[in-house]
Write a protein that holds these residues in place. Structure first.
Motif, mmCIF file in Angstrom:
data_model
loop_
_atom_site.group_PDB
_atom_site.id
_atom_site.type_symbol
_atom_site.label_atom_id
_atom_site.label_comp_id
_atom_site.label_asym_id
_atom_site.label_seq_id
_atom_site.Cartn_x
_atom_site.Cartn_y
_atom_site.Cartn_z
ATOM 1 N N VAL A 15 1.986 1.754 -3.574
ATOM 2 C CA VAL A 15 0.881 2.260 -4.403
ATOM 3 C C VAL A 15 0.671 3.751 -4.151
ATOM 4 O O VAL A 15 0.487 4.547 -5.084
ATOM 5 C CB VAL A 15 -0.413 1.469 -4.116
ATOM 6 N N ARG A 16 0.728 4.141 -2.894
ATOM 7 C CA ARG A 16 0.524 5.541 -2.540
ATOM 8 C C ARG A 16 1.656 6.415 -3.083
ATOM 9 O O ARG A 16 1.414 7.502 -3.625
ATOM 10 C CB ARG A 16 0.420 5.662 -1.022
ATOM 11 N N LEU A 17 2.893 5.922 -2.974
ATOM 12 C CA LEU A 17 4.027 6.683 -3.488
ATOM 13 C C LEU A 17 3.956 6.811 -5.008
ATOM 14 O O LEU A 17 4.230 7.888 -5.565
ATOM 15 C CB LEU A 17 5.333 6.018 -3.067
ATOM 16 N N SER A 18 3.564 5.734 -5.692
ATOM 17 C CA SER A 18 3.433 5.778 -7.148
ATOM 18 C C SER A 18 2.395 6.806 -7.565
ATOM 19 O O SER A 18 2.590 7.576 -8.520
ATOM 20 C CB SER A 18 3.053 4.395 -7.686
ATOM 21 N N ALA A 19 1.279 6.833 -6.849
ATOM 22 C CA ALA A 19 0.224 7.798 -7.157
ATOM 23 C C ALA A 19 0.707 9.225 -6.928
ATOM 24 O O ALA A 19 0.399 10.139 -7.714
ATOM 25 C CB ALA A 19 -1.016 7.502 -6.323
ATOM 26 N N ASP A 20 1.461 9.439 -5.850
ATOM 27 C CA ASP A 20 1.983 10.779 -5.568
ATOM 28 C C ASP A 20 2.926 11.245 -6.667
ATOM 29 O O ASP A 20 2.912 12.429 -7.061
ATOM 30 C CB ASP A 20 2.722 10.786 -4.223
ATOM 31 N N GLU A 48 0.836 -1.210 0.000
ATOM 32 C CA GLU A 48 0.000 0.000 0.000
ATOM 33 C C GLU A 48 0.867 1.254 0.000
ATOM 34 O O GLU A 48 0.527 2.267 -0.638
ATOM 35 C CB GLU A 48 -0.917 0.012 1.225
ATOM 36 N N GLU A 49 2.001 1.206 0.687
ATOM 37 C CA GLU A 49 2.918 2.340 0.691
ATOM 38 C C GLU A 49 3.474 2.598 -0.699
ATOM 39 O O GLU A 49 3.615 3.745 -1.130
ATOM 40 C CB GLU A 49 4.041 2.080 1.693
ATOM 41 N N GLN A 78 0.894 12.106 -9.786
ATOM 42 C CA GLN A 78 0.175 13.362 -9.575
ATOM 43 C C GLN A 78 1.128 14.561 -9.664
ATOM 44 O O GLN A 78 0.777 15.599 -10.247
ATOM 45 C CB GLN A 78 -0.509 13.339 -8.212
#
Length: 374
Positions: free
Chosen positions: A324-329, A321-322, A332
């Motif tokens: 996935v969140r970093l990839s999204a950041d 999950e970390e 963006q």
């Protein structure tokens, strides 16, 4: 000449002669190599060029003031002594300035340190040249003999302030440095500190300029090592350094640990190169590199793996999950990026691979999967 307090006489020793002459030749050779190296036009290497020049100047002045009394006029010897002290002060300030260039710190945070050290160096130079009439740091008697003044210890402290600040800042901001660079910086600074301590313990000898010369040789080796591992467009690590770092991570990975490799593709780099030229393509790469550095923690290892591919090694990732969140950041942040002249939008994709002994994955399989994303 005399390097002690109130002891007259000419200090002529083959040890000082040998060290200064050979050190000068080594620095001259390094300076010549630097001028033939096109990388020397970078800001860090221009500062290193200045270190080499002031180092050679200090060695020449020290040689004249310690080896040639009686062979040249006293006025020249006394001027050389003054310049030796001045070169040591400037070298200390330049050591700090060059060290600060190795940090991935905001300019504003470093600027206050630089102004502080510059102020101390200017104060020391003011007191140094003022000593010609006041004798604060040194004075010469009627026969041309040299004597230390009452504030000579203050000169030693001010001249060393740049080196001491470089050591302290390297330790204080070590999170903004890759560990090998931190140790290289400390190794670069240690000969100057050791030479200054020896000069205080043995006032009859001058070690500072020889110590600075040895430190510059260490720094040159460090620069060569860094250049071999550095991508010259973005300033990040290159593919060679990336593979070495991942290899060490695999070797050091324990059963309860895992690390991840996050791959970022700049998909429209080829189109930017075709439509606007490689200069704009390089600017796009640097823009992505700066964005990734802002998004990542200081423990992350960031490299340019190939033409349009960046790799981020996260040494202690806790969950998918970390990632996935970093990839999204990152995606963006990239959506808001563009480069001149026509505000070209930058397009990125991200992929990630996780290595853990608990997952039962073979290192070769992990490396093949990672290679597929490069």
């Amino acid at each position: 000449m005399d390097f002690g307090d109130g002891v007259d006489g000419c200090m002529e020793g083959k040890f000082i002669f040998d060290v200064n002459i050979y050190a000068f030749l080594i620095l001259a050779m390094l300076y010549g190599i630097q001028q033939k190296n096109y990388h020397s036009r970078r800001r860090e290497n221009r500062a290193f060029d200045a270190l080499l020049l002031f180092g050679m100047g200090g060695l020449a002045a020290d040689y004249i003031s310690t080896r040639l009394p009686g062979m040249v006029p006293d006025g020249i010897v006394q001027t050389a002594m003054l310049l030796t002290f001045a070169f040591c002060t400037v070298l200390g300030g330049l050591c700090f300035y060059w060290t600060c260039m190795q940090f991935s710190l905001p300019t504003a945070r470093i600027r206050c340190w630089e102004w502080g050290i510059a102020s101390l160096c200017l104060l020391d130079l003011f007191l140094l040249f003022g000593s010609l009439s006041t004798g604060w740091y040194f004075w010469f008697d009627g026969t041309g003999g040299y004597h230390r003044g009452p504030l000579f210890l203050l000169h030693s402290l001010l001249a060393l302030s740049g080196v001491l600040a470089a050591v302290l800042s390297t330790v204080w901001y070590h999170h903004f440095l890759q560990r090998p660079i931190m140790w290289r910086l400390l190794f670069f600074l240690s000969p100057v500190l050791a030479a200054s301590l020896l000069s205080l313990l043995f006032p009859a000898y001058s070690f500072e300029t020889a110590g600075a010369a040895f430190a510059l040789l260490c720094a040159y080796i460090m620069i060569q090592n860094c250049d071999a591992e550095q991508d010259m467009v973005t300033g990040l690590y290159n593919r060679l350094a990336l593979e070495s770092y991942i290899s060490h991570q695999i070797q050091d990975c324990l059963p309860d640990m895992q690390f991840a490799v996050l791959t970022v593709h700049l998909d429209n780099l080829h189109q930017i190169n075709v439509d606007y030229g490689h200069r704009q393509g390089d600017e796009a790469l640097r823009t992505i590199a700066d964005m990734l550095a802002e998004c990542l923690s200081t423990e992350a290892f960031l490299a340019r793996a190939s033409g349009h591919v960046f790799c981020v090694v996260l040494p202690d990732i806790r969950s998918s999950e970390e990632l996935v969140r970093l990839s999204a950041d990152i995606r963006q942040a990239a959506d808001s990026l563009s480069v001149a002249p026509d505000k070209i939008q930058l397009c990125v994709q991200t992929f990630y691979d996780v290595y853990s002994l608990d997952l039962g994955r073979d290192a070769a399989v992990f490396l093949r999967q990672m290679e597929a994303h490069l």
